[in-house]
Design an enzyme around this catalytic site. Structure first.
Site, PDB file in Angstrom:
ATOM      1  N   LYS A 235      39.563  55.644  -1.247  1.00 53.74           N
ATOM      2  CA  LYS A 235      39.190  54.063  -0.435  1.00 53.74           C
ATOM      3  C   LYS A 235      39.723  53.418   0.010  1.00 53.74           C
ATOM      4  O   LYS A 235      40.496  53.295  -1.031  1.00 53.74           O
ATOM      5  CB  LYS A 235      37.827  54.360  -1.111  1.00 53.74           C
ATOM      6  CG  LYS A 235      36.926  55.715  -0.681  1.00 53.74           C
ATOM      7  CD  LYS A 235      35.507  55.392  -1.761  1.00 53.74           C
ATOM      8  CE  LYS A 235      34.320  56.218  -1.431  1.00 53.74           C
ATOM      9  NZ  LYS A 235      33.526  56.316   0.021  1.00 53.74           N
ATOM     10  N   ASP A 288      30.179  65.798 -10.889  1.00 50.42           N
ATOM     11  CA  ASP A 288      30.245  65.324  -9.787  1.00 50.42           C
ATOM     12  C   ASP A 288      30.904  64.704 -10.029  1.00 50.42           C
ATOM     13  O   ASP A 288      31.198  64.454  -8.496  1.00 50.42           O
ATOM     14  CB  ASP A 288      28.548  66.152  -9.308  1.00 50.42           C
ATOM     15  CG  ASP A 288      28.549  65.703  -7.186  1.00 50.42           C
ATOM     16  OD1 ASP A 288      29.715  66.336  -6.995  1.00 50.42           O
ATOM     17  OD2 ASP A 288      27.710  65.003  -7.206  1.00 50.42           O
ATOM     18  N   HIS A 293      34.890  60.533 -10.202  1.00 54.66           N
ATOM     19  CA  HIS A 293      34.720  59.352  -9.462  1.00 54.66           C
ATOM     20  C   HIS A 293      34.960  58.032 -10.620  1.00 54.66           C
ATOM     21  O   HIS A 293      35.676  57.279 -10.297  1.00 54.66           O
ATOM     22  CB  HIS A 293      33.804  59.453  -8.727  1.00 54.66           C
ATOM     23  CG  HIS A 293      33.846  60.462  -7.360  1.00 54.66           C
ATOM     24  ND1 HIS A 293      35.056  60.780  -6.951  1.00 54.66           N
ATOM     25  CD2 HIS A 293      32.836  60.811  -6.681  1.00 54.66           C
ATOM     26  CE1 HIS A 293      34.570  61.687  -6.116  1.00 54.66           C
ATOM     27  NE2 HIS A 293      33.088  62.199  -5.559  1.00 54.66           N
TER      28      HIS A 293
END
Ligand code: BG6
Length: 542
Positions: A235, A288, A293
């Site tokens: 990103k 997840d 992240h």
């Protein structure tokens, strides 16, 4: 200057010498829209990858259609792929080349970030796409794939360079890599012919399974051939964190425990599990989002300046931080880590079901859809500075933010003023509404001495007149260029699991929580507020 990529049919067959020459040539044709815009100066557009074949395993799956193919199309459309580019789509279902291309086209109409589709660019790309049906356990199928790739080298000039992208179920990774080793698809050739493998997350489901997977992969591939994706690293705003910290002189001197009170990192999603109930039941928010992240964002905030932006220099520093995060023991987990699961509620004006009512979810599921935790880093820079991390589904809005909360001034000179200023905050909005905000005190105009906090705001969309690339465009291009700096190394993945596995294990030994414990559309369980409240702090309103 080297020749530009010509539109039109695929190039004719090349001789071996031409193939070798092609491998080292970087072709770029002028891009009128980018080359004349001075605000785009400095964007990395100068390199085009070598001629290559892109082999997409799991080509009929959701990830391939939503992310990988739109990224490939976008790279092709903007001339960032070489003319000698071929894509071999591999999956278990039978398809003709035409039927597969038609499905991709339909997906581009839905998911491409630039609409309408540039039909000329698409038809040019579609000519370079073929489909091969393959059972991953089928030896003969892999032999056929290997032969087909050799043929592409000759017919399409792909020069022996191959990127294998594994957009499959995680359980299939070992088998595919084993088959690649069996037929020699991993063999790099002297003087050209690189072989790289991109592996999607989740990489393992705990420390042991990740280590086992690394071991299996290392039987076939060298670490330098393996590109483990965490799409957050691609990103634009996440990459900017490095520029912000190490491209500016004024932040690094205050980036430590002397000036920073604590750090909050939030990954909030308004969506639920979106038809991925079965996957999510096995995963939960800790596997997840937290393991990858959130911890990646934390390492980028906390790492020491690397000596260069070479992949290993960068990753060495990140691993150092992951290893310095205090390993949570069961007592720490009980006290400092909160898990939640959403019940029915309202999100953005719409009624939504609870997690246990989602398709493919156990009506008594104990899977967490929310996790929040207090972590510390045992090193000189960060000793005593808590990092509060949280992630959840079905929160009021989609927003990812890192906020650096600075310490109070040593003497509150303005406490008599009507608006005693709050400590400084530096908030980095990762998405959406990308930007950076600094909160500081200012005098209210007037004859008195009123003080208020004000915000100084940098917003990407008004400061740069370009759209940011999707993370997958950045990462796929980097993998094709052989730049692994935004990919996770084996030891890094294991170090991240060393932080999360004790949490998962401690939860397994505790009495089941009273789920659901937050309503869809709320900011998560009360216990998450209490976690900060105990330290005299609050989550920032975002
Ligand atoms: C993925 C998770 O890695 O990231 C999903 O598996 C999540 O559950 C997604 O929705 C969030 O990504 P982004 O880019 O939308 O923040």
């Amino acid at each position: 200057m080297s020749p530009s990529r010509a539109p039109g049919p695929p190039p004719p067959a090349r001789t071996a010498r031409q193939l070798r020459e092609a491998t080292t040539a970087a072709r770029r044709r002028p891009r009128p829209d980018t080359d004349v815009n001075p605000l785009r100066q400095g964007l990395r557009l100068e390199r085009v990858p070598d001629p290559c074949a892109f082999v997409l395993f799991g080509a009929t799956g959701d990830l391939a259609h939503r992310k990988v193919m739109p990224a490939i199309y976008q790279l092709w459309r903007t001339n960032l792929l070489p003319a000698e580019f071929s894509l071999v789509a591999v999956a278990r279902r039978p398809y003709t080349n035409e039927a597969f291309a038609a499905e991709v086209h339909a997906s581009l109409e839905k998911y491409s970030r630039v609409q309408p589709i540039d039909e000329a660019a698409w038809s040019d790309l579609a000519k370079r796409i073929s489909y091969q049906q393959l059972e991953f356990s089928d030896d003969a199928g892999f032999d056929r794939l290997s032969t087909a790739l050799d043929r592409l080298d000759v017919e399409r000039g792909t020069a022996g360079n191959r990127l294998f992208y594994l957009a499959t179920q995680p359980s299939q990774v070992t088998e595919i890599v084993r088959q690649m080793g069996r037929v020699g698809l991993d063999h790099e050739m002297r003087g050209g012919g690189w072989r790289r493998v991109v592996i999607e997350k989740p990489f393992g489901r705990d420390f042991e399974s990740a280590r086992h997977l690394n071991h299996e992969v290392s039987k076939v591939l060298r670490e330098s051939q393996v590109y483990r994706i965490d799409h957050y690293l691609g990103k634009e705003t996440v990459r900017n964190l490095l520029v912000f910290r190490f491209g500016n002189g004024i932040f690094e001197p205050v980036w430590n425990r002397s000036y920073i009170d604590h750090v909050q990192i939030t990954v909030a999603e308004s969506i639920g599990v979106e038809g991925r109930g079965a996957f999510y039941e096995e995963t939960g928010a800790s596997r997840d989002i937290l393991q990858n992240h959130l911890l990646q964002l934390m390492t980028l905030v906390a790492m020491e300046p690397p000596t260069s932006f070479q992949a290993d220099a960068l990753r060495n520093e990140k691993v150092q931080i992951l290893r310095a995060i205090a390993a949570p023991d069961p007592e720490h987990v009980r006290r400092d880590v909160v898990r939640g699961q959403y019940g029915p509620g309202w999100v953005q004006g719409e009624p939504v079901p609870g997690y246990r009512q989602e398709p493919e979810v156990d009506p008594e599921s104990e899977t967490e859809t929310y996790v929040a935790g207090r972590f510390t880093i045992d090193d000189w820079r960060w000793s005593g500075v808590p990092f509060y991390l949280r992630a959840g589904k079905r929160l009021p809005k989609r927003t990812t933010e890192i906020s650096i909360q600075f310490k109070e001034v040593p003497l509150r000179l303005f406490r008599e003023s009507t608006g005693d200023p709050a400590p400084n905050v530096l908030a980095m909005r990762i998405q959406p509404d990308e930007g950076i905000m600094l909160r500081f005190a200012a005098k209210v105009p007037g004859l008195g001495l009123d003080v208020r906090t004000v915000n100084m705001d940098f917003a990407y969309d008004t400061s740069f007149v370009v759209d940011s690339p999707d993370a997958y465009e950045t990462l796929i291009l980097d993998a094709l260029l052989g730049d692994a700096s935004l990919f996770t190394r084996a030891d890094e993945v294991e170090a991240a699991w060393s932080v999360v596995t004790p949490i998962i294990n401690a939860w397994a030994d505790m009495a089941p929580p009273h789920f659901p414990n937050y309503g869809a559309g709320s900011w998560g369980p009360e216990a998450a507020d209490e976690l900060l409240g105990r330290d005299g702090r609050r989550w920032r309103r975002i």
